[in-house]
Design a protein around this motif. Sequence first.
Motif, short mmCIF file in Angstrom:
data_model
loop_
_atom_site.label_atom_id
_atom_site.label_comp_id
_atom_site.label_asym_id
_atom_site.label_seq_id
_atom_site.Cartn_x
_atom_site.Cartn_y
_atom_site.Cartn_z
N SER A 74 0.84 -1.20 0.00
CA SER A 74 0.00 0.00 0.00
C SER A 74 0.87 1.25 0.00
O SER A 74 1.80 1.36 0.80
N THR A 75 0.54 2.19 -0.87
CA THR A 75 1.35 3.41 -1.00
C THR A 75 0.49 4.63 -1.28
O THR A 75 -0.54 4.52 -1.93
N PRO A 76 0.93 5.79 -0.81
CA PRO A 76 0.36 7.01 -1.35
C PRO A 76 0.97 7.21 -2.74
O PRO A 76 2.04 6.67 -3.02
N GLU A 77 0.28 7.91 -3.60
CA GLU A 77 0.88 8.21 -4.90
C GLU A 77 1.49 9.60 -4.83
O GLU A 77 0.80 10.58 -4.62
N THR A 103 0.29 -10.95 -4.72
CA THR A 103 0.47 -9.63 -4.13
C THR A 103 -0.60 -8.68 -4.66
O THR A 103 -0.81 -8.57 -5.87
N LEU A 104 -1.27 -8.01 -3.74
CA LEU A 104 -2.29 -7.01 -4.07
C LEU A 104 -1.68 -5.63 -3.92
O LEU A 104 -1.07 -5.32 -2.89
N SER A 105 -1.84 -4.78 -4.94
CA SER A 105 -1.34 -3.41 -4.90
C SER A 105 -2.47 -2.45 -4.57
O SER A 105 -3.57 -2.56 -5.11
N VAL A 106 -2.16 -1.47 -3.69
CA VAL A 106 -3.15 -0.52 -3.19
C VAL A 106 -2.53 0.87 -3.19
O VAL A 106 -1.36 1.03 -2.83
N SER A 107 -3.32 1.89 -3.59
CA SER A 107 -2.79 3.25 -3.53
C SER A 107 -3.87 4.25 -3.12
O SER A 107 -5.06 3.99 -3.23
N ALA A 112 -7.89 11.86 -8.67
CA ALA A 112 -8.97 10.89 -8.81
C ALA A 112 -8.55 9.48 -8.38
O ALA A 112 -9.20 8.86 -7.56
N VAL A 113 -7.48 8.95 -8.96
CA VAL A 113 -6.97 7.62 -8.62
C VAL A 113 -5.47 7.61 -8.84
O VAL A 113 -4.92 8.49 -9.50
N GLY A 114 -4.81 6.57 -8.30
CA GLY A 114 -3.36 6.47 -8.42
C GLY A 114 -2.92 5.29 -9.25
O GLY A 114 -2.38 4.34 -8.72
#
Length: 177
Positions: A74-77, A103-107, A112-114
């Motif tokens: 999980s990351t901020p963009e 692995t699941l990626s989350v941002s 609007a979106v990353g």
Amino acid sequence: MKITIVTGSNRKDASSTQLSRYIGRVLEESGCEVTLFDLYERPLPFYSPDTAGGDANLAAFRKALNEAEGIVLSTPEYHGSLSGVLKNALDWVGFDQFDGKVTLSVSSAGGAVGVSSLQQLQTIVRNVHGINCPEWISVGGSQRDFAADGEPADGKTRERVLRTVQYFVGMVERFKK
């Protein structure tokens, strides 16, 4: 099933970290054993191939990934990319931690979106022989608001997380070693 969630923000209570905590709750409700590794609370030293990396946080980070059957990153963009702290953490690990693991990626993005950060995370996962979950989670704008109980304030965001986590858990179950 053991899942490690790595939160890659260098800000206390970042929306990406709040989202990770919520994902952790959803995973636990699905019967998973969850380890949340928060890089804000447990920072890692700057990566250098010239050092052995004898840091306690680094040892705990590697252990959490080694024991995981599935991983959530999980990351901020930031500026169209993943955070520096998450990239630094990923530089310390490799095949031993990711090979054959879903692995699941989350941002979380200010816009609007990353999507850029998610694509870059998937490239990194592929290069360390992880298995990318084809679903991902990105929140932006008002989707980054959380209620006092830690749930996303937006109903559609909650639905997206639940659906994606269910898909992820199914993949981990099929692919785990």
